[in-house]
Design a protein around this motif. Structure first.
Motif, PDB file in Angstrom:
ATOM      1  N   LEU A   1      -2.990   2.285  10.044  1.00  0.00           N
ATOM      2  CA  LEU A   1      -3.116   2.291   8.534  1.00  0.00           C
ATOM      3  C   LEU A   1      -3.674   3.715   8.197  1.00  0.00           C
ATOM      4  O   LEU A   1      -3.449   4.416   7.554  1.00  0.00           O
ATOM      5  CB  LEU A   1      -3.625   1.243   7.835  1.00  0.00           C
ATOM      6  CG  LEU A   1      -4.053   1.298   6.516  1.00  0.00           C
ATOM      7  CD1 LEU A   1      -2.424   1.221   5.581  1.00  0.00           C
ATOM      8  CD2 LEU A   1      -4.424  -0.062   5.699  1.00  0.00           C
ATOM      9  N   ASP A   2      -5.075   4.003   8.909  1.00  0.00           N
ATOM     10  CA  ASP A   2      -5.719   5.262   8.714  1.00  0.00           C
ATOM     11  C   ASP A   2      -4.937   6.414   9.091  1.00  0.00           C
ATOM     12  O   ASP A   2      -5.034   7.639   8.496  1.00  0.00           O
ATOM     13  CB  ASP A   2      -6.992   5.351   9.809  1.00  0.00           C
ATOM     14  CG  ASP A   2      -8.017   4.011   9.152  1.00  0.00           C
ATOM     15  OD1 ASP A   2      -7.879   3.579   8.108  1.00  0.00           O
ATOM     16  OD2 ASP A   2      -8.948   3.860  10.123  1.00  0.00           O
TER      17      ASP A   2
ATOM     18  N   ASN B   1       5.963  -2.865   7.189  1.00  0.00           N
ATOM     19  CA  ASN B   1       5.237  -4.089   7.356  1.00  0.00           C
ATOM     20  C   ASN B   1       6.049  -5.363   6.441  1.00  0.00           C
ATOM     21  O   ASN B   1       5.783  -6.384   6.764  1.00  0.00           O
ATOM     22  CB  ASN B   1       3.920  -4.138   6.510  1.00  0.00           C
ATOM     23  CG  ASN B   1       4.034  -3.839   5.180  1.00  0.00           C
ATOM     24  OD1 ASN B   1       4.897  -3.255   4.494  1.00  0.00           O
ATOM     25  ND2 ASN B   1       3.094  -4.535   4.456  1.00  0.00           N
TER      26      ASN B   1
ATOM     27  N   GLN C   1       5.955   2.789   5.791  1.00  0.00           N
ATOM     28  CA  GLN C   1       5.713   1.412   5.552  1.00  0.00           C
ATOM     29  C   GLN C   1       6.676   0.495   6.392  1.00  0.00           C
ATOM     30  O   GLN C   1       8.063   0.586   6.177  1.00  0.00           O
ATOM     31  CB  GLN C   1       5.951   1.315   3.933  1.00  0.00           C
ATOM     32  CG  GLN C   1       5.118   1.882   2.964  1.00  0.00           C
ATOM     33  CD  GLN C   1       5.327   1.667   1.590  1.00  0.00           C
ATOM     34  OE1 GLN C   1       5.919   0.812   1.270  1.00  0.00           O
ATOM     35  NE2 GLN C   1       4.959   2.633   0.765  1.00  0.00           N
TER      36      GLN C   1
ATOM     37  N   TRP D   1      -4.448  -2.622  13.551  1.00  0.00           N
ATOM     38  CA  TRP D   1      -3.554  -2.567  12.485  1.00  0.00           C
ATOM     39  C   TRP D   1      -4.342  -1.601  11.569  1.00  0.00           C
ATOM     40  O   TRP D   1      -3.568  -0.569  10.908  1.00  0.00           O
ATOM     41  CB  TRP D   1      -3.828  -3.819  11.728  1.00  0.00           C
ATOM     42  CG  TRP D   1      -3.117  -3.908  10.502  1.00  0.00           C
ATOM     43  CD1 TRP D   1      -1.900  -4.268  10.162  1.00  0.00           C
ATOM     44  CD2 TRP D   1      -3.862  -3.652   8.940  1.00  0.00           C
ATOM     45  NE1 TRP D   1      -1.567  -3.940   8.895  1.00  0.00           N
ATOM     46  CE2 TRP D   1      -2.727  -3.780   8.139  1.00  0.00           C
ATOM     47  CE3 TRP D   1      -5.364  -3.416   8.785  1.00  0.00           C
ATOM     48  CZ2 TRP D   1      -3.045  -3.671   6.859  1.00  0.00           C
ATOM     49  CZ3 TRP D   1      -5.399  -3.382   7.461  1.00  0.00           C
ATOM     50  CH2 TRP D   1      -4.302  -3.457   6.527  1.00  0.00           C
ATOM     51  N   GLN D   2      -5.702  -1.527  11.408  1.00  0.00           N
ATOM     52  CA  GLN D   2      -6.631  -0.410  10.613  1.00  0.00           C
ATOM     53  C   GLN D   2      -6.318   0.812  11.213  1.00  0.00           C
ATOM     54  O   GLN D   2      -6.365   1.673  10.339  1.00  0.00           O
ATOM     55  CB  GLN D   2      -7.979  -1.089  10.693  1.00  0.00           C
ATOM     56  CG  GLN D   2      -8.772  -0.114   9.569  1.00  0.00           C
ATOM     57  CD  GLN D   2      -8.494  -0.177   8.024  1.00  0.00           C
ATOM     58  OE1 GLN D   2      -8.354  -1.418   7.569  1.00  0.00           O
ATOM     59  NE2 GLN D   2      -7.969   0.893   7.428  1.00  0.00           N
TER      60      GLN D   2
ATOM     61  N   GLY E   1      -1.541   6.362   8.213  1.00  0.00           N
ATOM     62  CA  GLY E   1      -0.583   6.381   7.378  1.00  0.00           C
ATOM     63  C   GLY E   1       0.629   5.598   7.587  1.00  0.00           C
ATOM     64  O   GLY E   1       1.703   5.604   7.236  1.00  0.00           O
TER      65      GLY E   1
ATOM     66  N   ARG F   1       2.213  -5.298  10.228  1.00  0.00           N
ATOM     67  CA  ARG F   1       1.825  -6.481   9.536  1.00  0.00           C
ATOM     68  C   ARG F   1       1.098  -7.170  10.616  1.00  0.00           C
ATOM     69  O   ARG F   1       1.541  -7.147  11.902  1.00  0.00           O
ATOM     70  CB  ARG F   1       2.987  -7.297   9.196  1.00  0.00           C
ATOM     71  CG  ARG F   1       2.738  -8.663   8.607  1.00  0.00           C
ATOM     72  CD  ARG F   1       2.617  -8.373   7.238  1.00  0.00           C
ATOM     73  NE  ARG F   1       2.154  -9.522   6.647  1.00  0.00           N
ATOM     74  CZ  ARG F   1       3.010 -10.425   5.860  1.00  0.00           C
ATOM     75  NH1 ARG F   1       4.234 -10.360   5.974  1.00  0.00           N
ATOM     76  NH2 ARG F   1       2.589 -11.688   5.369  1.00  0.00           N
ATOM     77  N   GLU F   2      -0.106  -7.736  10.125  1.00  0.00           N
ATOM     78  CA  GLU F   2      -1.047  -8.279  10.881  1.00  0.00           C
ATOM     79  C   GLU F   2      -0.602  -9.858  10.624  1.00  0.00           C
ATOM     80  O   GLU F   2      -1.110 -10.453   9.672  1.00  0.00           O
ATOM     81  CB  GLU F   2      -2.422  -8.074  10.479  1.00  0.00           C
ATOM     82  CG  GLU F   2      -3.678  -8.599  11.560  1.00  0.00           C
ATOM     83  CD  GLU F   2      -4.766  -8.000  10.859  1.00  0.00           C
ATOM     84  OE1 GLU F   2      -5.815  -8.605  11.653  1.00  0.00           O
ATOM     85  OE2 GLU F   2      -5.209  -7.411   9.932  1.00  0.00           O
TER      86      GLU F   2
ATOM     87  N   LEU G   1       1.903   1.671   8.133  1.00  0.00           N
ATOM     88  CA  LEU G   1       1.364   0.304   7.621  1.00  0.00           C
ATOM     89  C   LEU G   1       2.509  -0.654   8.401  1.00  0.00           C
ATOM     90  O   LEU G   1       3.674  -0.750   8.255  1.00  0.00           O
ATOM     91  CB  LEU G   1       1.595   0.229   6.263  1.00  0.00           C
ATOM     92  CG  LEU G   1       1.366  -1.229   5.563  1.00  0.00           C
ATOM     93  CD1 LEU G   1       0.210  -1.756   5.829  1.00  0.00           C
ATOM     94  CD2 LEU G   1       1.718  -1.593   4.061  1.00  0.00           C
TER      95      LEU G   1
ATOM     96  N   VAL H   1       1.355   4.303   1.450  1.00  0.00           N
ATOM     97  CA  VAL H   1       1.361   4.959   2.720  1.00  0.00           C
ATOM     98  C   VAL H   1       2.585   5.679   3.144  1.00  0.00           C
ATOM     99  O   VAL H   1       3.816   5.317   2.685  1.00  0.00           O
ATOM    100  CB  VAL H   1       0.779   4.206   3.843  1.00  0.00           C
ATOM    101  CG1 VAL H   1      -0.544   3.716   3.554  1.00  0.00           C
ATOM    102  CG2 VAL H   1       1.689   3.197   4.263  1.00  0.00           C
TER     103      VAL H   1
ATOM    104  N   LEU I   1       0.839  -1.197  -0.048  1.00  0.00           N
ATOM    105  CA  LEU I   1       0.173   0.158   0.078  1.00  0.00           C
ATOM    106  C   LEU I   1       1.020   1.263   0.043  1.00  0.00           C
ATOM    107  O   LEU I   1       1.909   1.265   0.685  1.00  0.00           O
ATOM    108  CB  LEU I   1      -0.923  -0.032   1.408  1.00  0.00           C
ATOM    109  CG  LEU I   1      -1.834  -1.201   1.429  1.00  0.00           C
ATOM    110  CD1 LEU I   1      -2.614  -1.355   2.777  1.00  0.00           C
ATOM    111  CD2 LEU I   1      -2.796  -1.325   0.175  1.00  0.00           C
TER     112      LEU I   1
END
Length: 364
Positions: free
Chosen positions: A324-325, A28, A26, A320-321, A327, A331-332, A329, A23, A21
């Motif tokens: 991400l919201d 992840n 990063q 996790w979300q 910015g 790892r789940e 990211l 963002v 993604l």
């Protein structure tokens, strides 16, 4: 008949891959956040151009020059030294592992590891029609050596896959574990110690390379993707008894390493001090991240890698979300309730801490 006529055990499965993604932060896929310098990039470009002038010819099938350079690099981690005849390279450690399973796994044979561990291992087994056997780790993600050896002796696997440091937990094998498990595996199989994150291990944690002279069933794998900041190169390699390399030659595809890949890897190795120059900084950032997360009251696995597994969360996907919201990211992955964050620059890690603080506040 359902189209396409896929193998039944593959039907309905999703391909492996972490989210890609766009963002700002990063963290992840455990990449090295520090790319090569302009001087290194110039050397790579010149080397690739020189290789390009000969692209009408097949590359060196035995990649002798590259194996010699990799042997010299690995020799720094063992008092016994590593000879080029002990080294093999392929397109990423993924292909190295697949070649090992192609040669030593297969129908009627089994591969074994201990969960939680790298999620690609059972896929290598599946893709080579090798039976997969999964043991378990202790509550703190360490390996119960007595139980592990007992399972190996009971199952008699052809290949045992053990990452050190482990992914996704970051846990390194204790010094006595490799030798004991080599003995448990015996002559019927191989013990593969995956040191993809080996350069990030803490001081005093030895490499399994030191034990190669004592155990001909030991294989130690490495990659240039992580500490070497060369994830885009796709170069993995191993050190082992030369007889194991002879077996791999039977299953490898002809000319599997392109001339361009070999030239790029050799150029990167010439700049090893520079490319590895940020490892100490990333170790320090990792240790600071572990301390901060624990100060926030979270559980954190001890890490010898360039990532940290932390938790636990009642709804890890919501966390996790939430990151991400904002910015960021990560790892789940791993056991339920846990998340993994790769170690980035100081600025990126501060962004992660700020975002996680806000997410926990919003969810409290």
């Amino acid at each position: 008949m359902t189209w396409p006529p896929l193998r039944e055990e593959l039907r309905g499965l999703e391909p492996y891959g972490a989210p890609q993604l766009d963002v700002p932060v990063q963290l992840n896929t455990n990449e090295n956040p520090y790319g090569p310098s302009a001087a290194c990039a110039d050397d790579i470009a010149a080397s690739v151009r020189a290789a390009a002038l000969g692209l009408n010819r097949y590359p060196d099938r035995e990649h002798v020059e590259l194996r010699t350079a990799l042997a010299a690099y690995l020799s720094r981690d063992t008092p016994h030294g590593i000879a080029p005849e002990q080294v093999w390279a392929a397109n990423g450690s993924n292909e190295v592992m697949l070649q090992l399973l192609q040669a030593f796994g297969g129908p009627g044979r089994s591969a074994l590891s201990f969960a939680p561990t790298y999620s690609m291992y059972p896929e290598y087994a599946r893709d080579t029609a090798t039976r997969w056997v999964q043991g378990s780790r202790a509550e703190d993600f360490s390996l119960d050596l007595e139980a592990a050896a007992a399972l190996v002796r009971a199952e008699r696997p052809s290949v045992v896959l053990l990452p050190s440091p482990n992914n996704p937990t970051g846990t390194a094998l204790p010094p006595d574990a490799v030798g004991a498990l080599c003995e448990a595996v015996g002559e019927q199989g191989l013990l593969v110690v995956d040191e993809a994150y080996g350069e990030f291990r803490r001081a005093g944690v030895p490499s399994a390379l030191e034990l190669l002279p004592d155990h001909r069933n030991l294989v130690v794998t490495r990659t240039m993707s992580k500490a070497f900041a060369a994830a885009g190169l796709r170069l993995g390699y191993l050190a082992a008894d030369p007889a194991i390399l002879d077996a791999i030659r039977v299953v490898r595809l002809p000319y599997h390493l392109s001339a361009v890949t070999q030239a790029t890897a050799l150029a990167a190795l010439r700049h090893a001090p520079e490319l590895l120059g940020k490892v100490d900084e990333l170790r320090a950032e990792r240790d600071a991240c572990v301390a901060w997360l624990r100060d926030q009251g979270m559980r954190v696995a001890d890490s010898d890698a360039n990532f940290v597994l932390f938790g636990t969360f009642e709804d890890r996907h919501a966390v996790w979300q939430g990151l991400l919201d904002q910015g960021v990211l990560i790892r789940e992955v791993g056991p339920d309730g846990w998340l993994r964050v790769s170690i980035g620059t100081a600025t990126e890690m501060q962004a992660f801490k700020d975002a996680l603080t806000q997410v926990r506040k919003d969810q409290s």
